[in-house]
Motif scaffolding. Structure first.
Motif, short mmCIF file in Angstrom:
data_model
loop_
_atom_site.label_atom_id
_atom_site.label_comp_id
_atom_site.label_asym_id
_atom_site.label_seq_id
_atom_site.Cartn_x
_atom_site.Cartn_y
_atom_site.Cartn_z
N PRO A 168 0.82 -1.22 0.00
CA PRO A 168 0.00 0.00 0.00
C PRO A 168 0.85 1.26 0.00
O PRO A 168 2.03 1.24 0.40
CB PRO A 168 -0.80 -0.12 1.29
CG PRO A 168 0.07 -0.93 2.19
CD PRO A 168 0.79 -1.90 1.30
N ALA A 169 0.25 2.35 -0.42
CA ALA A 169 0.93 3.64 -0.37
C ALA A 169 1.19 4.03 1.08
O ALA A 169 0.46 3.64 1.99
CB ALA A 169 0.09 4.71 -1.06
N ILE A 170 2.25 4.80 1.29
CA ILE A 170 2.64 5.19 2.65
C ILE A 170 1.54 5.98 3.33
O ILE A 170 1.45 6.01 4.57
CB ILE A 170 3.95 6.01 2.62
CG1 ILE A 170 4.53 6.15 4.03
CG2 ILE A 170 3.70 7.36 1.96
CD1 ILE A 170 5.00 4.86 4.62
N ASP A 171 0.65 6.60 2.55
CA ASP A 171 -0.45 7.38 3.13
C ASP A 171 -1.38 6.52 3.98
O ASP A 171 -2.08 7.04 4.87
CB ASP A 171 -1.28 8.04 2.02
CG ASP A 171 -0.49 9.08 1.24
OD1 ASP A 171 0.61 9.44 1.70
OD2 ASP A 171 -0.97 9.53 0.18
N HIS A 172 -1.41 5.23 3.71
CA HIS A 172 -2.30 4.33 4.45
C HIS A 172 -1.69 3.82 5.75
O HIS A 172 -2.38 3.16 6.53
CB HIS A 172 -2.70 3.14 3.58
CG HIS A 172 -3.46 3.53 2.35
ND1 HIS A 172 -4.66 4.19 2.40
CD2 HIS A 172 -3.19 3.34 1.03
CE1 HIS A 172 -5.12 4.40 1.16
NE2 HIS A 172 -4.24 3.89 0.32
N ALA A 173 -0.40 4.09 5.96
CA ALA A 173 0.29 3.56 7.14
C ALA A 173 -0.35 3.99 8.46
O ALA A 173 -0.56 3.16 9.35
CB ALA A 173 1.76 3.94 7.11
N PRO A 174 -0.70 5.28 8.65
CA PRO A 174 -1.32 5.67 9.93
C PRO A 174 -2.61 4.91 10.22
O PRO A 174 -2.84 4.49 11.36
CB PRO A 174 -1.58 7.17 9.76
CG PRO A 174 -0.57 7.62 8.75
CD PRO A 174 -0.44 6.46 7.79
N ALA A 175 -3.45 4.73 9.21
CA ALA A 175 -4.72 4.01 9.41
C ALA A 175 -4.46 2.55 9.75
O ALA A 175 -5.15 1.97 10.59
CB ALA A 175 -5.60 4.13 8.18
N LEU A 176 -3.49 1.94 9.08
CA LEU A 176 -3.16 0.54 9.36
C LEU A 176 -2.64 0.37 10.79
O LEU A 176 -3.01 -0.58 11.49
CB LEU A 176 -2.12 0.03 8.35
CG LEU A 176 -2.64 -0.23 6.94
CD1 LEU A 176 -1.49 -0.40 5.96
CD2 LEU A 176 -3.54 -1.47 6.91
N ILE A 177 -1.79 1.29 11.22
CA ILE A 177 -1.26 1.22 12.59
C ILE A 177 -2.37 1.44 13.60
O ILE A 177 -2.46 0.75 14.62
CB ILE A 177 -0.13 2.25 12.77
CG1 ILE A 177 1.08 1.87 11.89
CG2 ILE A 177 0.29 2.33 14.24
CD1 ILE A 177 2.16 2.93 11.85
#
Length: 299
Positions: A208-217
């Motif tokens: 996934p794009a790095i933009d999705h990292a906060p939501a995944l965490i």
């Protein structure tokens, strides 16, 4: 260790766990819409494994006994199917409807608890569950008036199938919580489910794009916290007593669906929610019918 707490305390903790889990559902719905069900779940489980490993490692754990590991694995298999079906469906129907459909799980779990765990089904439990389930029927009637399309139909079927898995999962959660600590349960659930999903990685996995990292965490943190709280509660009260707390998830799904996705709340939703809350209050008041689990567990 001896696990003692009042049934009402366990009920409150389980309700908090459901509230956090429902908040995770809202985060996951956004991820499913952006990444697809498989990738949203795969990366959330990967993040969850890292997040849950920290408190588990700090507890200086020993390797689980074979019987305990067997429960971890069985629950992970059930959870893998349950989670994929639910989140695939959640991407196609409103959150309130998805949670309402999933409410058949506690109904099935009450009777599975009697069969598998030899727990006693009291009259108060049946009345409370029937009251809450009546609320679900009211909500479903209201939802049937909306034109949601073929995708929503298949999504609803997926959620119903997930609910059957979740009924078994409730029983497994009770069995697992009696033989393993909360940090162990949270870690092995994330790690084993991630391993199961990894089998499909050559065919489905994308980065996934790095933009999705906060939501995944965030989803991973919420899922880990929920697993911890539910494990704590199910180690201290019967599954048949705690199952009605699942109904409180509808209230949170309605709230987050409205705030995050602009999903409107109908009269039928409000009426059904009132019945659900009434059933949960009735279940919480039956202290005399919900003995505390007093179990020695070797961790």
């Amino acid at each position: 260790m001896t696990r003692r707490a009042s049934p009402l305390t366990a009920f409150a903790v389980a309700s908090l766990g459901i509230a956090i889990f429902s908040s995770m559902d809202a985060v996951m719905k956004g991820l499913v819409l952006a990444l697809g069900a498989y990738n949203a779940l795969m990366w959330r489980m990967f993040a969850g494994t890292i997040v849950s490993a920290i408190p588990y490692a700090a507890s200086n754990p020993a390797w689980p006994a074979r019987a305990v590991m067997r429960i971890h694995i069985v629950r992970a298999l059930v959870t893998s199917a349950m989670a994929f079906l639910f989140f695939w469906g959640l991407g196609r129907v409103p959150m309130a409807q998805a949670i309402a459909l999933s409410f058949i799980a506690p109904i099935i779990a009450l009777f599975l608890a009697a069969i598998v765990l030899k727990e006693r089904i009291t009259r108060a439990t049946i009345v409370a569950t029937a009251m809450a389930f009546a609320g679900v029927l009211v909500i479903l009637y209201g939802q049937s008036q909306a034109q949601l399309g073929r995708d929503a139909f298949w999504g609803a079927l997926a959620i119903l199938a997930s609910a059957v898995c979740y009924a078994w999962n409730i029983i497994l959660m009770r069995q697992q919580s009696l033989v393993a600590g909360a940090t162990e349960v949270a870690f092995y659930q994330s790690a084993l489910v991630a391993l199961i999903y990894l089998l499909a990685a050559p065919f489905l996995l994308t980065v996934p794009a790095i933009d999705h990292a906060p939501a995944l965490i965030l989803a991973a943190v919420l899922a880990t916290a929920s697993l911890f709280l539910l494990s704590w509660a199910y180690a201290r009260a019967q599954a048949s007593y705690l199952a009605p707390t699942e109904y409180t998830g509808f209230l949170w799904a309605t709230l987050w669906g409205w705030i995050v996705f602009g999903e409107r709340v109908s009269f039928f939703t409000v009426a059904g929610a009132a019945l659900i809350v009434g059933g949960c209050i009735l279940a919480a008041r039956r202290r005399d019918h919900a003995p505390v689990a007093d179990t020695e567990a070797q961790l």
